[in-house]
Design a protein around this motif. Structure first.
Motif, mmCIF file in Angstrom:
data_model
loop_
_atom_site.group_PDB
_atom_site.id
_atom_site.type_symbol
_atom_site.label_atom_id
_atom_site.label_comp_id
_atom_site.label_asym_id
_atom_site.label_seq_id
_atom_site.Cartn_x
_atom_site.Cartn_y
_atom_site.Cartn_z
ATOM 1 N N ASN A 288 0.872 -1.178 0.000
ATOM 2 C CA ASN A 288 0.000 0.000 0.000
ATOM 3 C C ASN A 288 0.900 1.216 0.000
ATOM 4 O OD1 ASN A 288 -2.485 -1.254 0.238
ATOM 5 N ND2 ASN A 288 -2.149 -1.573 2.442
ATOM 6 N N GLU A 289 0.373 2.320 -0.497
ATOM 7 C CA GLU A 289 1.241 3.496 -0.536
ATOM 8 C C GLU A 289 1.744 3.871 0.870
ATOM 9 O OE1 GLU A 289 1.041 7.434 -2.966
ATOM 10 O OE2 GLU A 289 -0.316 5.915 -3.769
ATOM 11 N N ASP A 290 0.876 3.652 1.881
ATOM 12 C CA ASP A 290 1.289 4.060 3.230
ATOM 13 C C ASP A 290 2.245 3.067 3.898
ATOM 14 O OD1 ASP A 290 -0.781 2.334 3.199
ATOM 15 O OD2 ASP A 290 -1.854 3.179 4.914
ATOM 16 N N THR A 291 2.470 1.889 3.305
ATOM 17 C CA THR A 291 3.467 0.991 3.913
ATOM 18 C C THR A 291 4.756 0.927 3.084
ATOM 19 O OG1 THR A 291 2.452 -0.892 2.789
ATOM 20 C CG2 THR A 291 1.818 -0.555 5.098
ATOM 21 N N SER A 292 4.778 1.648 1.975
ATOM 22 C CA SER A 292 5.936 1.490 1.084
ATOM 23 C C SER A 292 7.250 1.845 1.789
ATOM 24 C CB SER A 292 5.763 2.314 -0.194
ATOM 25 O OG SER A 292 5.605 3.671 0.120
ATOM 26 N N GLU A 293 7.249 2.961 2.538
ATOM 27 C CA GLU A 293 8.500 3.385 3.192
ATOM 28 C C GLU A 293 8.917 2.382 4.260
ATOM 29 O OE1 GLU A 293 10.682 5.514 2.486
ATOM 30 O OE2 GLU A 293 9.592 6.667 0.965
ATOM 31 N N SER A 294 7.935 1.914 5.072
ATOM 32 C CA SER A 294 8.334 1.010 6.163
ATOM 33 C C SER A 294 8.794 -0.339 5.619
ATOM 34 C CB SER A 294 7.207 0.854 7.188
ATOM 35 O OG SER A 294 6.029 0.462 6.541
ATOM 36 N N VAL A 295 8.150 -0.829 4.547
ATOM 37 C CA VAL A 295 8.605 -2.101 3.962
ATOM 38 C C VAL A 295 10.015 -1.905 3.394
ATOM 39 C CG1 VAL A 295 8.199 -3.770 2.088
ATOM 40 C CG2 VAL A 295 6.282 -2.998 3.492
ATOM 41 N N SER A 296 10.211 -0.776 2.717
ATOM 42 C CA SER A 296 11.529 -0.500 2.133
ATOM 43 C C SER A 296 12.611 -0.457 3.227
ATOM 44 C CB SER A 296 11.449 0.832 1.385
ATOM 45 O OG SER A 296 12.707 1.302 1.088
ATOM 46 N N GLU A 297 12.313 0.236 4.333
ATOM 47 C CA GLU A 297 13.291 0.330 5.426
ATOM 48 C C GLU A 297 13.569 -1.047 6.026
ATOM 49 O OE1 GLU A 297 15.270 2.793 6.200
ATOM 50 O OE2 GLU A 297 14.293 3.794 4.513
ATOM 51 N N ALA A 298 12.498 -1.849 6.204
ATOM 52 C CA ALA A 298 12.683 -3.189 6.787
ATOM 53 C C ALA A 298 13.566 -4.039 5.874
ATOM 54 C CB ALA A 298 11.316 -3.856 6.980
ATOM 55 N N LEU A 299 13.363 -3.912 4.565
ATOM 56 C CA LEU A 299 14.175 -4.707 3.625
ATOM 57 C C LEU A 299 15.642 -4.274 3.706
ATOM 58 C CD1 LEU A 299 11.648 -4.795 0.642
ATOM 59 C CD2 LEU A 299 12.481 -6.773 1.927
ATOM 60 N N LYS A 300 15.855 -2.954 3.818
ATOM 61 C CA LYS A 300 17.245 -2.470 3.891
ATOM 62 C C LYS A 300 17.919 -2.936 5.174
ATOM 63 C CE LYS A 300 16.447 1.827 2.033
ATOM 64 N NZ LYS A 300 16.667 3.173 1.630
ATOM 65 N N SER A 301 17.147 -2.925 6.266
ATOM 66 C CA SER A 301 17.828 -3.350 7.495
ATOM 67 C C SER A 301 17.900 -4.873 7.599
ATOM 68 C CB SER A 301 17.210 -2.716 8.744
ATOM 69 O OG SER A 301 15.835 -2.870 8.711
ATOM 70 N N SER A 302 17.369 -5.588 6.597
ATOM 71 C CA SER A 302 17.470 -7.059 6.618
ATOM 72 C C SER A 302 18.363 -7.565 5.499
ATOM 73 C CB SER A 302 16.082 -7.680 6.469
ATOM 74 O OG SER A 302 15.224 -7.204 7.463
ATOM 75 N N GLY A 303 19.207 -6.706 4.961
ATOM 76 C CA GLY A 303 20.216 -7.192 4.013
ATOM 77 C C GLY A 303 20.109 -6.653 2.598
ATOM 78 N N ALA A 304 18.993 -5.995 2.248
ATOM 79 C CA ALA A 304 18.921 -5.448 0.891
ATOM 80 C C ALA A 304 19.942 -4.325 0.745
ATOM 81 C CB ALA A 304 17.521 -4.925 0.596
ATOM 82 N N VAL A 305 20.677 -4.312 -0.369
ATOM 83 C CA VAL A 305 21.697 -3.266 -0.527
ATOM 84 C C VAL A 305 21.100 -1.983 -1.102
ATOM 85 C CG1 VAL A 305 23.641 -4.867 -0.726
ATOM 86 C CG2 VAL A 305 22.440 -4.149 -2.800
ATOM 87 N N ASN A 306 19.907 -2.125 -1.677
ATOM 88 C CA ASN A 306 19.247 -0.931 -2.228
ATOM 89 C C ASN A 306 17.760 -1.258 -2.415
ATOM 90 O OD1 ASN A 306 19.073 1.677 -3.297
ATOM 91 N ND2 ASN A 306 19.203 0.886 -5.390
ATOM 92 N N THR A 307 16.932 -0.244 -2.338
ATOM 93 C CA THR A 307 15.524 -0.445 -2.672
ATOM 94 C C THR A 307 15.061 0.688 -3.598
ATOM 95 O OG1 THR A 307 14.762 0.803 -0.769
ATOM 96 C CG2 THR A 307 14.920 -1.584 -0.468
ATOM 97 N N ILE A 308 14.035 0.371 -4.384
ATOM 98 C CA ILE A 308 13.417 1.384 -5.247
ATOM 99 C C ILE A 308 11.919 1.272 -5.009
ATOM 100 C CG2 ILE A 308 12.905 1.986 -7.662
ATOM 101 C CD1 ILE A 308 15.562 0.576 -8.427
ATOM 102 N N ILE A 309 11.272 2.414 -4.816
ATOM 103 C CA ILE A 309 9.815 2.386 -4.716
ATOM 104 C C ILE A 309 9.265 2.889 -6.039
ATOM 105 C CG2 ILE A 309 7.792 3.300 -3.487
ATOM 106 C CD1 ILE A 309 9.604 3.562 -1.001
ATOM 107 N N THR A 310 8.466 2.056 -6.696
ATOM 108 C CA THR A 310 7.994 2.463 -8.008
ATOM 109 C C THR A 310 6.468 2.352 -8.092
ATOM 110 O OG1 THR A 310 8.383 2.177 -10.396
ATOM 111 C CG2 THR A 310 8.306 0.161 -9.116
ATOM 112 N N HIS A 311 5.864 3.323 -8.781
ATOM 113 C CA HIS A 311 4.390 3.347 -8.918
ATOM 114 C C HIS A 311 4.060 2.922 -10.340
ATOM 115 C CE1 HIS A 311 4.292 5.304 -5.061
ATOM 116 N NE2 HIS A 311 5.201 6.144 -5.515
ATOM 117 N N ILE A 312 3.144 1.984 -10.455
ATOM 118 C CA ILE A 312 2.839 1.448 -11.783
ATOM 119 C C ILE A 312 1.414 1.818 -12.168
ATOM 120 C CG2 ILE A 312 2.589 -0.707 -13.106
ATOM 121 C CD1 ILE A 312 4.948 -1.575 -10.998
ATOM 122 N N SER A 313 1.284 2.398 -13.354
ATOM 123 C CA SER A 313 -0.058 2.775 -13.791
ATOM 124 C C SER A 313 -0.207 2.481 -15.277
ATOM 125 C CB SER A 313 -0.314 4.254 -13.526
ATOM 126 O OG SER A 313 0.715 5.010 -14.113
#
Ligand code: MEV
Length: 313
Positions: A288-313
């Motif tokens: 959801n748009e309101d969880t995108s930042e928290s999911v991204s942060e959780a992924l980074k602190s669990s080993g992801a070296v980079n994240t991208i948030i992208t909107h698809i339409s």
């Protein structure tokens, strides 16, 4: 003379990777946060200087004439001039740059081919149309990845969500409800050609099992397509999770990707899966748009070296 400059996006596979190589459909979407750019600078004051190519990301700084004909950029240039039926390229400097991580499932090779074909054909005075650009980029994908399906070059060429099946005309998808994806990079490099070859070897020795997995993946792709076009986006989440399970069964996931999928789900993603060839590279999470930042942060602190948030339409 001003430089010619053409860019092409990266991509993710939403669903259907690997199975697509065996004839089932898959869906891919462009990712505009990363891109490749090819610039061509004419050198009319020194017509004997030939064609100079520089691609700093791969430490390439050379004249086209000394590049092996099998090098993807040399092969791309040859296919462009063959299609245009011309004999040589006027003196120029071609500069290729990219922000797309390589060997990560984000379509870096397809993107470079597409931007290169567009820039060179425009420089030569005859910009090739999308069909031609796609055909050439597919030929170059075969050099990079041995036996690709053609989905990467297609989505990067057309720059819209695509429903792709080998041997059929590509369908541009109309997405009823825009949605948000977090893309997370495991940081582990992986060769698409090698992972696809590994699947082929295993398929040859267990065809019934692999064909049934591919069939299931194809059905999931069709369900996702229907949901994208007519339904509620959140319903796609469980299909993505099923797709990931099937990708695990065909042996292309790795613990790091499984872990990131789990982290995304525990942090509120609606669904998650590896994306692309697997064996490393990226995973995606529907949010959801309101969880995108928290999911991204959780992924980074669990080993992801980079994240991208992208909107698809
Ligand atoms: C790579 O982005 C997707 C694969 O299905 C290979 C292909 O379709 O060419 C793994």
């Amino acid at each position: 003379m001003p430089a010619i400059s053409c860019s092409a996006p990266g991509k993710i596979i939403l669903c259907g990777e690997h199975a697509v190589v065996y004839g089932t459909p898959a869906i891919a979407v462009p990712v505009f946060q990363v891109s490749s750019t090819t610039r061509v600078f004419a050198n009319p004051s020194n017509p004997e200087s030939g064609v100079w190519i520089s691609a700093p990301a791969i430490q390439l700084e050379t004249s086209l004439s000394t590049l092996s004909p099998l090098h993807p950029l040399a092969a791309t240039a040859r296919l462009v001039i063959e299609k245009l039926n011309i004999h040589s390229i006027p003196a120029c400097r071609i500069k290729v740059s990219s922000t797309i991580p390589t060997s990560a499932g984000l379509g870096s090779s397809a993107s470079v081919s597409v931007s290169f074909v567009r820039a060179l054909s425009t420089f030569l005075g005859h910009p090739l149309d999308d069909e031609m650009v796609n055909q050439i980029a597919f030929e170059i994908e075969k050099i990079h990845h041995k036996s690709p399906s053609g989905i990467d070059n297609t989505v990067v060429t057309f720059q819209h969500p695509v429903y792709f099946q080998i041997g059929k005309k590509v369908q541009i998808l109309k997405v009823a409800q825009p949605f948000t994806i977090v893309i997370a990079d495991s940081g582990l490099k992986s060769s698409t050609g090698d992972v696809v070859s590994g699947v082929r070897e295993r398929w040859l020795s267990s065809k019934t099992f692999y064909d049934s997995c591919f069939d299931e993946i194809g059905k999931i792709t069709n369900q996702i397509r229907e949901t994208l076009e007519y339904g509620r986006i959140e319903h796609i989440g469980s299909y993505l999770v099923k797709n990931h399970e099937l990708l695990k069964q065909i042996g292309v996931s790795i613990p790091a990707l499984d872990h990131l999928v789990e982290v995304a789900m525990l942090n509120g993603a609606l669904g998650a899966k590896l994306s692309g060839s697997g064996g490393g590279g990226n995973m995606i999470a529907l949010v959801n748009e309101d969880t995108s930042e928290s999911v991204s942060e959780a992924l980074k602190s669990s080993g992801a070296v980079n994240t991208i948030i992208t909107h698809i339409s």
